[in-house]
Design a protein around this motif. Structure first.
Motif, PDB file in Angstrom:
ATOM      1  N   VAL A   6       0.875  -1.207  -0.110  1.00 45.55           N
ATOM      2  CA  VAL A   6       0.003   0.087  -0.050  1.00 45.55           C
ATOM      3  C   VAL A   6       0.941   1.248   0.010  1.00 45.55           C
ATOM      4  CG1 VAL A   6      -1.649   1.176   1.392  1.00 45.55           C
ATOM      5  CG2 VAL A   6      -1.876  -1.160   1.389  1.00 45.55           C
ATOM      6  N   GLU A  10       3.051  11.900  -1.213  1.00 45.73           N
ATOM      7  CA  GLU A  10       3.022  13.459  -0.883  1.00 45.73           C
ATOM      8  C   GLU A  10       3.880  14.162  -1.732  1.00 45.73           C
ATOM      9  OE1 GLU A  10       2.719  13.973   3.539  1.00 45.73           O
ATOM     10  OE2 GLU A  10       3.910  12.350   3.317  1.00 45.73           O
ATOM     11  N   GLU A 157      -4.329   9.369  -1.750  1.00 47.34           N
ATOM     12  CA  GLU A 157      -5.052   8.490  -0.868  1.00 47.34           C
ATOM     13  C   GLU A 157      -4.150   7.300  -1.088  1.00 47.34           C
ATOM     14  OE1 GLU A 157      -8.200   8.131   0.730  1.00 47.34           O
ATOM     15  OE2 GLU A 157      -8.063  10.382   0.598  1.00 47.34           O
ATOM     16  N   ASN A 197       4.952   7.159   1.333  1.00 44.92           N
ATOM     17  CA  ASN A 197       4.658   6.242   2.155  1.00 44.92           C
ATOM     18  C   ASN A 197       4.301   4.901   1.895  1.00 44.92           C
ATOM     19  OD1 ASN A 197       4.036   8.329   4.942  1.00 44.92           O
ATOM     20  ND2 ASN A 197       3.683   9.338   2.933  1.00 44.92           N
ATOM     21  N   ILE A 198       4.941   3.960   2.412  1.00 50.52           N
ATOM     22  CA  ILE A 198       4.608   2.615   1.977  1.00 50.52           C
ATOM     23  C   ILE A 198       4.304   1.613   3.237  1.00 50.52           C
ATOM     24  CG2 ILE A 198       7.144   2.576   1.900  1.00 50.52           C
ATOM     25  CD1 ILE A 198       6.411   0.169  -0.112  1.00 50.52           C
ATOM     26  N   SER A 199       3.454   0.649   3.165  1.00 48.92           N
ATOM     27  CA  SER A 199       3.358  -0.237   4.153  1.00 48.92           C
ATOM     28  C   SER A 199       2.759  -1.519   3.488  1.00 48.92           C
ATOM     29  CB  SER A 199       2.015   0.166   5.074  1.00 48.92           C
ATOM     30  OG  SER A 199       0.881   0.074   4.462  1.00 48.92           O
ATOM     31  N   ARG A 211       3.439   2.006   8.390  1.00 45.93           N
ATOM     32  CA  ARG A 211       3.908   2.758   7.327  1.00 45.93           C
ATOM     33  C   ARG A 211       5.424   3.306   7.638  1.00 45.93           C
ATOM     34  NH1 ARG A 211       2.117   8.948   6.685  1.00 45.93           N
ATOM     35  NH2 ARG A 211       0.915   8.951   8.464  1.00 45.93           N
ATOM     36  N   LYS A 264       9.087   8.009  14.057  1.00 45.49           N
ATOM     37  CA  LYS A 264       7.985   9.001  13.665  1.00 45.49           C
ATOM     38  C   LYS A 264       6.895   8.796  14.821  1.00 45.49           C
ATOM     39  CE  LYS A 264       5.266  11.184  10.162  1.00 45.49           C
ATOM     40  NZ  LYS A 264       5.040  11.583   9.080  1.00 45.49           N
TER      41      LYS A 264
HETATM   42  P1  ADP Z   1       1.514  12.943   7.354  1.00 47.81           P
HETATM   43  O1  ADP Z   1       1.089  14.170   7.430  1.00 47.81           O
HETATM   44  O2  ADP Z   1       1.775  12.350   8.870  1.00 47.81           O
HETATM   45  O3  ADP Z   1       2.621  12.403   6.579  1.00 47.81           O
HETATM   46  P2  ADP Z   1      -0.765  11.846   6.103  1.00 47.81           P
HETATM   47  O4  ADP Z   1      -2.084  11.185   6.993  1.00 47.81           O
HETATM   48  O5  ADP Z   1      -1.228  13.006   5.698  1.00 47.81           O
HETATM   49  O6  ADP Z   1       0.370  11.734   7.194  1.00 47.81           O
HETATM   50  O7  ADP Z   1      -0.616  11.011   5.083  1.00 47.81           O
HETATM   51  C1  ADP Z   1       0.417  10.968   4.228  1.00 47.81           C
HETATM   52  C2  ADP Z   1       0.558  10.038   3.177  1.00 47.81           C
HETATM   53  O8  ADP Z   1       0.618   8.857   3.731  1.00 47.81           O
HETATM   54  C3  ADP Z   1      -0.691  10.075   2.233  1.00 47.81           C
HETATM   55  O9  ADP Z   1      -0.423  10.067   0.857  1.00 47.81           O
HETATM   56  C4  ADP Z   1      -1.552   8.834   2.508  1.00 47.81           C
HETATM   57  O10 ADP Z   1      -2.055   8.334   1.318  1.00 47.81           O
HETATM   58  C5  ADP Z   1      -0.293   7.782   3.051  1.00 47.81           C
HETATM   59  N1  ADP Z   1      -0.664   6.907   3.940  1.00 47.81           N
HETATM   60  C6  ADP Z   1      -1.266   6.826   5.162  1.00 47.81           C
HETATM   61  N2  ADP Z   1      -1.299   5.779   5.927  1.00 47.81           N
HETATM   62  C7  ADP Z   1      -0.806   4.772   5.077  1.00 47.81           C
HETATM   63  C8  ADP Z   1      -0.231   3.501   5.166  1.00 47.81           C
HETATM   64  N3  ADP Z   1      -0.573   2.670   6.129  1.00 47.81           N
HETATM   65  N4  ADP Z   1       0.389   2.807   3.991  1.00 47.81           N
HETATM   66  C9  ADP Z   1       0.830   3.571   3.212  1.00 47.81           C
HETATM   67  N5  ADP Z   1       0.398   4.773   3.028  1.00 47.81           N
HETATM   68  C10 ADP Z   1      -0.109   5.604   3.856  1.00 47.81           C
END
Ligand code: ADP
Ligand code: MG
Ligand code: ZN
Length: 475
Positions: A6, A10, A157, A197-199, A211, A264
């Motif tokens: 997943v 950003e 997303e 962001n990757i999980s 993630r 983090k």
């Molecule tokens: P932050 O502002 O702390 O970086 P956000 O909630 O704004 O966190 O999410 C940042 C990015 O991470 C978004 O693009 C979202 O789609 C992605 N993201 C959120 N949760 C996960 C997850 N579990 N695995 C992969 N990507 C995720």
């Protein structure tokens, strides 16, 4: 155990405005440190920001291009944190009410059907300055030229399911901002950059896994490699039934691996609050419609039109519309050379090898010149093989195809009288092959024509060569 990847991105895109977001300083890249600063972007007490209209207009255009909801009333917010590259002690950004929300783009990965990726939000903000570390001295410097440079942050997303999809998404947004002409897209200079962001989660699990945030990838290739590396690393941890720890990791392109930068916590406490120095941004319908009227034909639409109007494969159409410059180059060439398929092939193999979609503007060969070169092959003046050689020369010196063909004596030999003597010479010198041919070995014809090509340095017209050999062999 099977895992599903997943990914959410950003993206930070620097807007192509002449001046910064809240002051009149230049945004030009590469000036000597701290020469593009003023009391406002140096954060002197008592100064006030004034919003750059062009930044809002760029955001409106991107919002329209990504089918986002435009928030008619949106606000700036203070994101508070201390770091030496941000002299105010806070960054002016948007939080609860960003300018755009709920957008989407379509991506294509080779061999898969098109897929829609959601865009959570697009907001306007200012960039921070840059810290410069010198390994030979126990000090760091700060360059505030970049402080206050306008950015759009585009948050996706978590809809992406592989590194390939992530790169396709990134490339699509890159193409869109370049088509809109709101960002120069230069990844080396950081005008277009992303955090990924990757999980991973077990295939049958609904909740997302823990993630990792990846930073510091300044090319599409680095994004791909960093995500593939991280995918493997997390799978190994999960298979050893360990726990992935939420972290920010930096990609090290030289060593091809990521390294932990910091663990983090779930949510930073940025103590966001509405920016009291700026009034709400109100978008009226008139303004939005004026921006809509300025939108160019966007990459997806242009790709579909190329495929249907010119009978190209979807793949070729996608390549040709990867940048606006390349798509324009193609369409302009078509005015003087109507065989779209042949033109697409030649551009795909010969032009793009040296000039990628982003660099077409630097190519010394102009569309009209390419069209004339290909017309010469259609008319039989030169062979396809010679055309490639001539094109190489055109790339090197920018000269017209006619001039190169003439200067190098590359015109195709289509004169029977000129060729017939050579044909007879070849047949006389190779009695064994002639014998084989008469016994039914048709393939020997290839050998004869090859000999003729050698003697004429590839200039003999192949159809004519075939005809003459057949004639001389009494067929
Ligand atoms: P932050 O502002 O702390 O970086 P956000 O909630 O704004 O966190 O999410 C940042 C990015 O991470 C978004 O693009 C979202 O789609 C992605 N993201 C959120 N949760 C996960 C997850 N579990 N695995 C992969 N990507 C995720
Ligand atoms: Mg983040
Ligand atoms: Zn300034």
């Amino acid at each position: 155990m099977e895992f599903e990847t997943v990914i959410g991105l950003e993206i930070h895109a620097q807007m192509k405005t002449k001046s910064k977001i809240f002051c009149g300083c230049s945004t030009e890249f590469g000036a000597p440190p701290n020469t593009q600063t003023c009391p406002i972007c140096l954060a002197m007490p008592g100064t006030l920001p004034v919003l750059n209209r062009k930044v809002v207009e760029s955001a409106i255009k991107l919002g329209l291009a990504t089918e986002s909801t435009l928030n008619r009333d949106n606000r700036f917010a203070r994101k508070n944190y201390f770091y030496p590259d941000i002299s105010k002690g806070y960054q002016i950004s948007q939080f609860e009410l960003p300018i755009c929300e709920h957008g989407r783009v379509e991506i294509e990965v080779e061999g898969q059907s098109p897929k829609t990726i959601g865009i959570t939000r697009i907001h306007m903000e200012e960039d921070a300055g840059k810290l410069v570390h010198d390994d030979r001295e126990p000090v760091s410097y700060v360059d505030l030229n970049r402080a206050g440079t306008p950015l759009l942050e585009i948050v996706s997303e978590p809809d992406l399911r592989s590194p390939e999809e992530a790169v396709a998404y990134l490339k699509k947004l890159h193409a869109i901002v370049r088509y809109l002409d709101i960002c120069d897209g230069n990844m080396q200079e950081g005008s277009f950059r992303c955090d990924a962001n990757i999980s991973l989660r077990p295939r049958d699990q609904k909740e997302y896994g823990v993630r990792i945030e990846l930073k510091n990838m300044n090319s599409f290739r680095n994004v791909q490699m960093a995500l593939e590396y991280e995918e493997r690393r997390q799978r190994d941890i999960l298979l050893e039934s360990g726990q992935v720890v939420q972290q920010t990791r930096l990609w090290d392109a030289d060593r091809c691996r990521s390294e932990s930068m910091r663990d983090k916590e779930d949510a930073h406490d940025y103590r966001y609050f509405p920016e009291p120095d700026l009034i709400p941004v109100v978008l009226d319908e008139d303004w939005i419609e004026r921006m809509r009227a300025e939108l160019p034909e966007l990459p997806d639409k242009r790709r579909r039109r190329f495929a249907s109007q010119f009978g190209l494969t979807d793949y070729d159409a996608a390549i040709l519309t990867a940048s606006r410059e390349l798509a324009d180059f193609f369409e302009t060439s078509l005015r003087d050379f109507a065989n779209a398929k042949k033109l697409a092939n030649f551009i795909g193999t010969e032009l793009l090898r040296d000039y990628g979609p982003e660099r077409i503007g630097e190519c010394p060969v102009k569309p009209g010149q390419l069209a004339r070169l290909l017309t010469m092959t259609e008319e039989g003046a030169i062979s396809g093989k010679i055309a490639k050689t001539v094109f190489g020369e055109m790339l090197a010196c920018g000269a017209d195809p006619e001039a190169i063909v003439k200067a190098k004596g590359l015109v195709q030999m289509s004169d029977e009288g000129q060729l017939i003597a050579l044909v007879r010479e070849i047949l006389a010198a190779n009695p064994d092959q002639v014998q084989q041919f008469r016994e039914g070995k048709a393939k020997v014809m290839g050998f004869f024509v090859g000999q003729l090509m050698q003697k004429t340095k590839g200039q003999a017209n192949p159809q004519l060569a075939n005809k003459l050999f057949q004639q001389e062999l009494g067929l």
